[in-house]
Design a protein around this motif. Structure first.
Motif, PDB file in Angstrom:
ATOM      1  N   TYR A 102       0.861  -1.181   0.000  1.00  0.00           N
ATOM      2  CA  TYR A 102       0.000   0.000   0.000  1.00  0.00           C
ATOM      3  C   TYR A 102       0.898   1.231   0.000  1.00  0.00           C
ATOM      4  O   TYR A 102       1.758   1.374   0.863  1.00  0.00           O
ATOM      5  CB  TYR A 102      -0.902  -0.040   1.222  1.00  0.00           C
ATOM      6  CG  TYR A 102      -1.879   1.098   1.318  1.00  0.00           C
ATOM      7  CD1 TYR A 102      -2.861   1.269   0.352  1.00  0.00           C
ATOM      8  CD2 TYR A 102      -1.822   1.996   2.365  1.00  0.00           C
ATOM      9  CE1 TYR A 102      -3.765   2.305   0.427  1.00  0.00           C
ATOM     10  CE2 TYR A 102      -2.723   3.048   2.456  1.00  0.00           C
ATOM     11  CZ  TYR A 102      -3.694   3.189   1.480  1.00  0.00           C
ATOM     12  OH  TYR A 102      -4.580   4.230   1.566  1.00  0.00           O
ATOM     13  N   PRO A 103       0.774   2.119  -0.994  1.00  0.00           N
ATOM     14  CA  PRO A 103       1.723   3.221  -1.170  1.00  0.00           C
ATOM     15  C   PRO A 103       1.930   4.106   0.061  1.00  0.00           C
ATOM     16  O   PRO A 103       3.054   4.497   0.359  1.00  0.00           O
ATOM     17  CB  PRO A 103       1.143   4.023  -2.323  1.00  0.00           C
ATOM     18  CG  PRO A 103       0.313   3.062  -3.079  1.00  0.00           C
ATOM     19  CD  PRO A 103      -0.223   2.107  -2.062  1.00  0.00           C
ATOM     20  N   ALA A 104       0.871   4.427   0.788  1.00  0.00           N
ATOM     21  CA  ALA A 104       1.023   5.314   1.948  1.00  0.00           C
ATOM     22  C   ALA A 104       1.904   4.669   3.025  1.00  0.00           C
ATOM     23  O   ALA A 104       2.757   5.330   3.611  1.00  0.00           O
ATOM     24  CB  ALA A 104      -0.338   5.659   2.522  1.00  0.00           C
ATOM     25  N   VAL A 105       1.713   3.400   3.264  1.00  0.00           N
ATOM     26  CA  VAL A 105       2.522   2.693   4.265  1.00  0.00           C
ATOM     27  C   VAL A 105       3.918   2.449   3.723  1.00  0.00           C
ATOM     28  O   VAL A 105       4.922   2.656   4.416  1.00  0.00           O
ATOM     29  CB  VAL A 105       1.850   1.364   4.672  1.00  0.00           C
ATOM     30  CG1 VAL A 105       2.727   0.578   5.617  1.00  0.00           C
ATOM     31  CG2 VAL A 105       0.495   1.625   5.301  1.00  0.00           C
ATOM     32  N   HIS A 106       4.012   2.014   2.484  1.00  0.00           N
ATOM     33  CA  HIS A 106       5.304   1.699   1.872  1.00  0.00           C
ATOM     34  C   HIS A 106       6.227   2.920   1.864  1.00  0.00           C
ATOM     35  O   HIS A 106       7.408   2.814   2.204  1.00  0.00           O
ATOM     36  CB  HIS A 106       5.117   1.191   0.448  1.00  0.00           C
ATOM     37  CG  HIS A 106       6.392   0.914  -0.263  1.00  0.00           C
ATOM     38  ND1 HIS A 106       7.072  -0.267  -0.097  1.00  0.00           N
ATOM     39  CD2 HIS A 106       7.133   1.666  -1.116  1.00  0.00           C
ATOM     40  CE1 HIS A 106       8.174  -0.226  -0.833  1.00  0.00           C
ATOM     41  NE2 HIS A 106       8.238   0.935  -1.458  1.00  0.00           N
ATOM     42  N   ASP A 107       5.710   4.066   1.510  1.00  0.00           N
ATOM     43  CA  ASP A 107       6.533   5.271   1.434  1.00  0.00           C
ATOM     44  C   ASP A 107       7.031   5.717   2.806  1.00  0.00           C
ATOM     45  O   ASP A 107       8.152   6.190   2.946  1.00  0.00           O
ATOM     46  CB  ASP A 107       5.759   6.406   0.772  1.00  0.00           C
ATOM     47  CG  ASP A 107       5.482   6.108  -0.698  1.00  0.00           C
ATOM     48  OD1 ASP A 107       6.154   5.216  -1.262  1.00  0.00           O
ATOM     49  OD2 ASP A 107       4.584   6.761  -1.264  1.00  0.00           O
ATOM     50  N   LYS A 108       6.216   5.539   3.840  1.00  0.00           N
ATOM     51  CA  LYS A 108       6.615   5.958   5.179  1.00  0.00           C
ATOM     52  C   LYS A 108       7.717   5.079   5.750  1.00  0.00           C
ATOM     53  O   LYS A 108       8.560   5.554   6.502  1.00  0.00           O
ATOM     54  CB  LYS A 108       5.420   5.957   6.110  1.00  0.00           C
ATOM     55  CG  LYS A 108       4.424   7.026   5.798  1.00  0.00           C
ATOM     56  CD  LYS A 108       3.906   7.639   7.060  1.00  0.00           C
ATOM     57  CE  LYS A 108       2.824   8.624   6.752  1.00  0.00           C
ATOM     58  NZ  LYS A 108       3.242   9.971   6.716  1.00  0.00           N
TER      59      LYS A 108
END
Length: 63
Positions: free
Chosen positions: A43-49
């Motif tokens: 999931y992009p939001a979790v992955h980026d963080k």
């Protein structure tokens, strides 16, 4: 005749689940699942963080 008191299956299950070793195992499994979901989420939001954290953790690949 049996002189011991019969213990219901529900009471034995309750005693097992409420024991400290069982609670410890369940607690460790819960946190392991949470950490695994954070590390390997796509999931992009979790992955980026957590992207840099994943790269700096030994044994966890990102790409």
């Amino acid at each position: 005749m049996k002189s011991s008191i019969q213990v219901s299956p529900w009471r034995r299950t309750e005693r097992l689940v409420l024991s400290v070793p069982t609670q410890s195992i369940l607690y460790i499994l819960l946190w392991s699942l949470i950490i695994w979901m954070v590390y390997f989420s796509t999931y992009p939001a979790v992955h980026d963080k957590v992207h840099s954290l994943r790269h700096h953790t030994l044994g966890v690949s990102c790409h």
